[in-house]
Design a protein around this motif. Structure first.
Motif, PDB file in Angstrom:
ATOM      1  N   TRP A  66       8.156 -17.116  -7.714  1.00  0.00           N
ATOM      2  CA  TRP A  66       8.983 -16.674  -6.594  1.00  0.00           C
ATOM      3  C   TRP A  66       8.894 -17.678  -5.452  1.00  0.00           C
ATOM      4  O   TRP A  66       9.892 -17.990  -4.808  1.00  0.00           O
ATOM      5  CB  TRP A  66       8.552 -15.282  -6.165  1.00  0.00           C
ATOM      6  CG  TRP A  66       9.422 -14.637  -5.120  1.00  0.00           C
ATOM      7  CD1 TRP A  66      10.743 -14.882  -4.874  1.00  0.00           C
ATOM      8  CD2 TRP A  66       9.037 -13.639  -4.191  1.00  0.00           C
ATOM      9  NE1 TRP A  66      11.195 -14.092  -3.855  1.00  0.00           N
ATOM     10  CE2 TRP A  66      10.166 -13.316  -3.415  1.00  0.00           C
ATOM     11  CE3 TRP A  66       7.857 -12.970  -3.937  1.00  0.00           C
ATOM     12  CZ2 TRP A  66      10.145 -12.372  -2.403  1.00  0.00           C
ATOM     13  CZ3 TRP A  66       7.837 -12.016  -2.944  1.00  0.00           C
ATOM     14  CH2 TRP A  66       8.964 -11.724  -2.187  1.00  0.00           C
ATOM     15  N   THR A  67       7.708 -18.189  -5.206  1.00  0.00           N
ATOM     16  CA  THR A  67       7.540 -19.208  -4.163  1.00  0.00           C
ATOM     17  C   THR A  67       8.393 -20.425  -4.475  1.00  0.00           C
ATOM     18  O   THR A  67       9.062 -20.979  -3.585  1.00  0.00           O
ATOM     19  CB  THR A  67       6.053 -19.622  -4.051  1.00  0.00           C
ATOM     20  OG1 THR A  67       5.267 -18.462  -3.807  1.00  0.00           O
ATOM     21  CG2 THR A  67       5.844 -20.621  -2.936  1.00  0.00           C
ATOM     22  N   ALA A  72      13.220 -23.739  -3.593  1.00  0.00           N
ATOM     23  CA  ALA A  72      14.394 -24.382  -4.203  1.00  0.00           C
ATOM     24  C   ALA A  72      15.697 -23.890  -3.584  1.00  0.00           C
ATOM     25  O   ALA A  72      16.663 -24.652  -3.490  1.00  0.00           O
ATOM     26  CB  ALA A  72      14.406 -24.131  -5.705  1.00  0.00           C
ATOM     27  N   MET A  73      15.715 -22.635  -3.152  1.00  0.00           N
ATOM     28  CA  MET A  73      16.923 -22.088  -2.529  1.00  0.00           C
ATOM     29  C   MET A  73      17.001 -22.445  -1.041  1.00  0.00           C
ATOM     30  O   MET A  73      17.927 -22.024  -0.360  1.00  0.00           O
ATOM     31  CB  MET A  73      16.949 -20.562  -2.705  1.00  0.00           C
ATOM     32  CG  MET A  73      17.135 -20.136  -4.147  1.00  0.00           C
ATOM     33  SD  MET A  73      16.993 -18.348  -4.376  1.00  0.00           S
ATOM     34  CE  MET A  73      18.452 -17.766  -3.531  1.00  0.00           C
ATOM     35  N   GLY A 118      15.644 -16.083   6.535  1.00  0.00           N
ATOM     36  CA  GLY A 118      16.667 -16.066   5.499  1.00  0.00           C
ATOM     37  C   GLY A 118      17.285 -14.681   5.373  1.00  0.00           C
ATOM     38  O   GLY A 118      16.807 -13.712   5.947  1.00  0.00           O
ATOM     39  N   HIS A 119      18.364 -14.634   4.619  1.00  0.00           N
ATOM     40  CA  HIS A 119      19.054 -13.370   4.404  1.00  0.00           C
ATOM     41  C   HIS A 119      18.330 -12.545   3.350  1.00  0.00           C
ATOM     42  O   HIS A 119      17.833 -13.086   2.360  1.00  0.00           O
ATOM     43  CB  HIS A 119      20.497 -13.608   3.956  1.00  0.00           C
ATOM     44  CG  HIS A 119      21.345 -14.240   5.010  1.00  0.00           C
ATOM     45  ND1 HIS A 119      21.807 -13.541   6.087  1.00  0.00           N
ATOM     46  CD2 HIS A 119      21.788 -15.506   5.141  1.00  0.00           C
ATOM     47  CE1 HIS A 119      22.515 -14.349   6.853  1.00  0.00           C
ATOM     48  NE2 HIS A 119      22.522 -15.547   6.299  1.00  0.00           N
ATOM     49  N   ALA A 120      18.308 -11.254   3.554  1.00  0.00           N
ATOM     50  CA  ALA A 120      17.669 -10.363   2.574  1.00  0.00           C
ATOM     51  C   ALA A 120      18.380 -10.455   1.229  1.00  0.00           C
ATOM     52  O   ALA A 120      17.742 -10.375   0.179  1.00  0.00           O
ATOM     53  CB  ALA A 120      17.665  -8.929   3.087  1.00  0.00           C
ATOM     54  N   ALA A 126      16.810 -14.102  -5.408  1.00  0.00           N
ATOM     55  CA  ALA A 126      15.655 -14.810  -5.969  1.00  0.00           C
ATOM     56  C   ALA A 126      14.797 -13.861  -6.799  1.00  0.00           C
ATOM     57  O   ALA A 126      14.310 -14.232  -7.875  1.00  0.00           O
ATOM     58  CB  ALA A 126      14.829 -15.440  -4.844  1.00  0.00           C
ATOM     59  N   ILE A 127      14.626 -12.637  -6.336  1.00  0.00           N
ATOM     60  CA  ILE A 127      13.820 -11.661  -7.078  1.00  0.00           C
ATOM     61  C   ILE A 127      14.515 -11.259  -8.371  1.00  0.00           C
ATOM     62  O   ILE A 127      13.876 -11.127  -9.424  1.00  0.00           O
ATOM     63  CB  ILE A 127      13.500 -10.445  -6.183  1.00  0.00           C
ATOM     64  CG1 ILE A 127      12.549 -10.872  -5.066  1.00  0.00           C
ATOM     65  CG2 ILE A 127      12.909  -9.307  -7.000  1.00  0.00           C
ATOM     66  CD1 ILE A 127      12.330  -9.831  -4.004  1.00  0.00           C
TER      67      ILE A 127
END
Length: 160
Positions: A66-67, A72-73, A118-120, A126-127
């Motif tokens: 996740w990190t 990367a995003m 960042g946006h939720a 990502a999750i």
């Protein structure tokens, strides 16, 4: 044209809680409360310990992935791994009391957005990607184990 009456939000929550309690009561009545405890008492402590270790390692690897996705995003290119671990564990802890199966992931996305920016919705994406990757790896591992067991034949498998 008449409008349908609106149902209060608390009514849906009460229905969910009642349904959850009904399923729990059904399980206790059908399975009993002593059988799972008897099976746990008869389990080998080494296997219980190995199971706990695997779950902890799995959680830490998922947080590392996740990190990497967060970096990367470009949501938080310099976010520390320890920061994401604390976000993940906070979301997991709070998610235990959420009356929803998606509660833990939603909480993690919201906590990440508030904590590191960042946006939720980007954190939620990502999750979701992390969950998809975990599913692919898990299925591939399962197929590999099934192939290994089938290839080992009778009497040639692993004995514990």
């Amino acid at each position: 044209m008449s409008r349908l009456p609106t149902v209060p939000k608390w009514a849906f929550q009460a229905i969910r809680i009642a349904f959850g309690l009904a399923v729990l009561v059904l399980l206790v009545v059908k399975v009993g409360h002593a059988k799972p405890l008897e099976r746990l008492a008869a389990a080998r402590p080494l296997f219980i310990l190995l199971g706990v270790v695997v779950v902890i390692i799995d959680g830490l690897v998922r947080v590392w992935n996740w990190t990497q996705l967060i970096r990367a995003m470009h949501l938080a290119p310099k976010v520390a791994y320890s920061r994401v671990v604390s976000i993940s564990w906070a979301g997991a802890f709070l998610g235990q009391v959420m009356p929803s199966t998606a509660g833990t992931d939603a909480l993690r996305a919201m906590i990440a957005a508030r904590t590191i920016g960042g946006h939720a919705s980007a954190h939620a994406a990502a999750i979701v990607m992390l969950n998809a990757l975990s599913l692919v790896v898990g299925c591939t591992t399962g197929v590999g184990c099934a192939w290994w067991l089938a290839a080992s034949g009778d009497g040639h498998g692993v004995r514990l």
